[in-house]
Design a protein around this motif. Sequence first.
Motif, PDB file in Angstrom:
ATOM      1  N   GLY A 168       0.847  -1.188   0.000  1.00  0.00           N
ATOM      2  CA  GLY A 168       0.000   0.000   0.000  1.00  0.00           C
ATOM      3  C   GLY A 168       0.883   1.237   0.000  1.00  0.00           C
ATOM      4  N   LYS A 169       0.550   2.207  -0.876  1.00  0.00           N
ATOM      5  CA  LYS A 169       1.426   3.367  -1.039  1.00  0.00           C
ATOM      6  C   LYS A 169       0.580   4.632  -1.107  1.00  0.00           C
ATOM      7  N   ALA A 170       1.064   5.691  -0.478  1.00  0.00           N
ATOM      8  CA  ALA A 170       0.450   7.017  -0.552  1.00  0.00           C
ATOM      9  C   ALA A 170       1.556   8.023  -0.835  1.00  0.00           C
ATOM     10  N   GLU A 171       1.285   8.949  -1.823  1.00  0.00           N
ATOM     11  CA  GLU A 171       2.322   9.884  -2.243  1.00  0.00           C
ATOM     12  C   GLU A 171       1.724  11.268  -2.433  1.00  0.00           C
ATOM     13  N   LEU A 172       2.459  12.270  -1.988  1.00  0.00           N
ATOM     14  CA  LEU A 172       2.088  13.684  -2.173  1.00  0.00           C
ATOM     15  C   LEU A 172       3.118  14.338  -3.064  1.00  0.00           C
ATOM     16  N   ASP A 173       2.605  15.094  -4.076  1.00  0.00           N
ATOM     17  CA  ASP A 173       3.488  15.846  -4.975  1.00  0.00           C
ATOM     18  C   ASP A 173       2.909  17.249  -5.124  1.00  0.00           C
ATOM     19  N   ASP A 174       3.535  18.209  -4.436  1.00  0.00           N
ATOM     20  CA  ASP A 174       3.085  19.613  -4.468  1.00  0.00           C
ATOM     21  C   ASP A 174       4.135  20.435  -5.219  1.00  0.00           C
ATOM     22  N   TYR A 175       3.813  20.733  -6.470  1.00  0.00           N
ATOM     23  CA  TYR A 175       4.750  21.421  -7.361  1.00  0.00           C
ATOM     24  C   TYR A 175       4.280  22.855  -7.518  1.00  0.00           C
ATOM     25  N   SER A 176       5.181  23.793  -7.257  1.00  0.00           N
ATOM     26  CA  SER A 176       4.774  25.204  -7.246  1.00  0.00           C
ATOM     27  C   SER A 176       4.318  25.698  -8.609  1.00  0.00           C
ATOM     28  N   TYR A 178       2.412  24.157 -10.546  1.00  0.00           N
ATOM     29  CA  TYR A 178       1.023  23.738 -10.751  1.00  0.00           C
ATOM     30  C   TYR A 178       0.162  24.323  -9.653  1.00  0.00           C
ATOM     31  N   ARG A 179      -1.084  24.456  -9.968  1.00  0.00           N
ATOM     32  CA  ARG A 179      -1.961  25.140  -9.030  1.00  0.00           C
ATOM     33  C   ARG A 179      -2.285  24.265  -7.819  1.00  0.00           C
ATOM     34  N   ASP A 180      -2.570  22.993  -8.036  1.00  0.00           N
ATOM     35  CA  ASP A 180      -3.007  22.116  -6.943  1.00  0.00           C
ATOM     36  C   ASP A 180      -1.981  21.011  -6.687  1.00  0.00           C
ATOM     37  N   ALA A 181      -1.936  20.622  -5.437  1.00  0.00           N
ATOM     38  CA  ALA A 181      -1.112  19.464  -5.064  1.00  0.00           C
ATOM     39  C   ALA A 181      -1.807  18.182  -5.511  1.00  0.00           C
ATOM     40  N   LEU A 182      -1.017  17.175  -5.815  1.00  0.00           N
ATOM     41  CA  LEU A 182      -1.549  15.896  -6.276  1.00  0.00           C
ATOM     42  C   LEU A 182      -1.297  14.832  -5.215  1.00  0.00           C
ATOM     43  N   TYR A 183      -2.368  14.171  -4.803  1.00  0.00           N
ATOM     44  CA  TYR A 183      -2.282  13.048  -3.862  1.00  0.00           C
ATOM     45  C   TYR A 183      -2.557  11.766  -4.631  1.00  0.00           C
ATOM     46  N   TRP A 184      -1.702  10.771  -4.378  1.00  0.00           N
ATOM     47  CA  TRP A 184      -1.810   9.518  -5.127  1.00  0.00           C
ATOM     48  C   TRP A 184      -1.765   8.351  -4.157  1.00  0.00           C
ATOM     49  N   SER A 185      -2.711   7.444  -4.247  1.00  0.00           N
ATOM     50  CA  SER A 185      -2.767   6.236  -3.419  1.00  0.00           C
ATOM     51  C   SER A 185      -2.793   5.024  -4.324  1.00  0.00           C
ATOM     52  N   SER A 386      -5.087   2.369  -8.380  1.00  0.00           N
ATOM     53  CA  SER A 386      -4.636   3.689  -7.939  1.00  0.00           C
ATOM     54  C   SER A 386      -5.803   4.658  -7.853  1.00  0.00           C
ATOM     55  N   GLY A 387      -5.595   5.655  -7.030  1.00  0.00           N
ATOM     56  CA  GLY A 387      -6.559   6.747  -6.916  1.00  0.00           C
ATOM     57  C   GLY A 387      -5.830   8.072  -6.840  1.00  0.00           C
ATOM     58  N   TYR A 388      -6.362   9.131  -7.517  1.00  0.00           N
ATOM     59  CA  TYR A 388      -5.730  10.443  -7.561  1.00  0.00           C
ATOM     60  C   TYR A 388      -6.737  11.479  -7.103  1.00  0.00           C
ATOM     61  N   ALA A 389      -6.259  12.463  -6.333  1.00  0.00           N
ATOM     62  CA  ALA A 389      -7.157  13.540  -5.867  1.00  0.00           C
ATOM     63  C   ALA A 389      -6.307  14.642  -5.284  1.00  0.00           C
ATOM     64  N   ASP A 390      -7.000  15.673  -4.783  1.00  0.00           N
ATOM     65  CA  ASP A 390      -6.295  16.799  -4.177  1.00  0.00           C
ATOM     66  C   ASP A 390      -6.174  16.643  -2.670  1.00  0.00           C
ATOM     67  N   SER A 391      -6.529  15.488  -2.134  1.00  0.00           N
ATOM     68  CA  SER A 391      -6.340  15.194  -0.708  1.00  0.00           C
ATOM     69  C   SER A 391      -6.132  13.690  -0.559  1.00  0.00           C
ATOM     70  N   PHE A 392      -5.565  13.312   0.543  1.00  0.00           N
ATOM     71  CA  PHE A 392      -5.272  11.896   0.737  1.00  0.00           C
ATOM     72  C   PHE A 392      -6.548  11.066   0.845  1.00  0.00           C
ATOM     73  N   GLY A 393      -7.517  11.546   1.617  1.00  0.00           N
ATOM     74  CA  GLY A 393      -8.756  10.808   1.787  1.00  0.00           C
ATOM     75  C   GLY A 393      -9.488  10.601   0.473  1.00  0.00           C
ATOM     76  N   ARG A 394      -9.551  11.607  -0.341  1.00  0.00           N
ATOM     77  CA  ARG A 394     -10.258  11.473  -1.606  1.00  0.00           C
ATOM     78  C   ARG A 394      -9.497  10.568  -2.577  1.00  0.00           C
ATOM     79  N   SER A 395      -8.149  10.566  -2.470  1.00  0.00           N
ATOM     80  CA  SER A 395      -7.398   9.674  -3.357  1.00  0.00           C
ATOM     81  C   SER A 395      -7.689   8.215  -3.053  1.00  0.00           C
ATOM     82  N   VAL A 396      -7.901   7.901  -1.766  1.00  0.00           N
ATOM     83  CA  VAL A 396      -8.272   6.533  -1.398  1.00  0.00           C
ATOM     84  C   VAL A 396      -9.665   6.211  -1.913  1.00  0.00           C
TER      85      VAL A 396
END
Length: 551
Positions: A168-176, A178-185, A386-396
């Motif tokens: 199980g993996k969770a990843e955050l990528d906040d790139y300046s 881009y407008r929004d941070a990307l959460y990936w589970s 996989s799941g992608y969203a702007d928060s960890f909970g929503r990515s799950v």
Amino acid sequence: MKPLSKSIFSFRPLLFVGVLGGCLTMSSCAVVESGIDRTVDGPVFPADTCVTMQTDDAPLPVSPPPSPSLTVSLPLTLTTTDAILLTLQNNWALMVEQLNPAVQNTFEDTERAVFDPEATVEISGGRTDGKSQSSTSAGIRDFSEVEALGVISLEQYFPTGTTVTLEGKAELDDYSLYRDALYWSRLGLTVNQALLRGSGTTVNLARLRQARLDTRMSEYELRGFTQSLVAQTEEAYWDYALAKRQVEIYEESLNVARDQLHETLTLIEVGRLAESELPASQAELASQEQGLIDARSKRKTTRLQLLRLLNPPGANLWEREVDLIYQPTLPDVKLDPVQAYMEMANRLRPLLNEARLQLLRDDLEVVKTRNGLLPALDLFVSLGKSGYADSFGRSVQNMDEDDYDAYVGVRFQYPFFNRAPQSDYRRAMLNREQAQKALDNLSQLVELDVRTAYVEVNRAREQIKASATTRLFSEESLRVETEKLRVGKSTGLLVARAQRDLLINRISEVEALVNYIKALIHLYQQDGSLLERRGVVAPGRETVNFSRVMP
């Protein structure tokens, strides 16, 4: 698998030719290897009468083990059964050997740990500040990136050569930029199956099975050591009995020599003997005194050797006196044909069973190294959701969408020349051949030992009757020479010589009896049945059977 108990032996009562003996129980917990036939065949031996002797026809009670509170003023009163019991309870060398199976058992757990599941947790994070080329206009602009990663995985390696990993993996990528941070589970399953090298339970369980065989080998080593220790104790017991009896014989002979000297002096005074006859009697008396000094010294040293083996509880070990309960009478033992002892040795001799286990261990080494000749060819399959969203909970929550990954492939590896595996395999084959020849040689040596011990028992038994006959003639010879001296038809030298011959023959008669007892002990040690005959239950009683060979 339970570890060996702290005391690997216990004693149980057993009828021992009118003497209540002791019998040891042992709890051993080595894992039964599938290549070993643990079925115990053959008869269970009754305790025989080659070690315990009694003072009369009534059965002798077994003396209780001495209390630790005994002082040096109280001697040890022992039958041979008591001596064996004390040795098995208190001997330091045996205590050391008893730990070997437990130590070896730990290697089984080490090899079994290869197949234990393993959990891994990884958490990492970081920030990067740098510059990047602009995608919309010429020039360079600043950027920053924040990354965080959390991984939890569970991996299991199976004896079939299969590795299964659940991750199980969770990843955050906040790139300046881009407008929004990307959460990936991601939740994934990976299976890797060895197809050639490392495939199958036969090769993957080889090391564990070798560790189990090593534990069994240590048990046979312990049995062999225990059997040797019991034999040493019995032999030391009878050596001490012989030494005590020799002192008694020398003391009796010394009294006879003193009486003879006194009688010679009397005959000289009355003029029936010349004074020239006196030195022979004096020399014989001095010789008897010298022999008594040596006999007493031997009695002390044999007592110390026996105490070392017994190691009785209490203070002042080396000052303890030892009283033995015995009567030097001929044990009534009827020998079976020598072939019966050979068959016994083939089943029970610890060295033979240990050598057979070594051969089975080398078989497993051949299995391992032969598999090592193959190239590595692995099939792997990886599936993930996989799941992608702007928060960890929503990515799950978004993992139920259509984002997934799937991989399948093969991995091949083969070293040029493959020299190391080939040399390992050749060495394993040579070691296996060497172990087989060593077993054949050991079997022949064991047969030689048994047959030699068998001949020695028969020789020692015949010597008992011959020595008794010689002693009777020596007594008669001394009586005749003494009577002839009294009437002036003999000399003091001839009487002294007759006294010395009688002393030697009396000692020889007792030695013949003790040698016969020790020869029986040695025969039972060589055929591996000594512990059985003494009622001692120890590890390593099972016969290693080649009818069930490991795959």
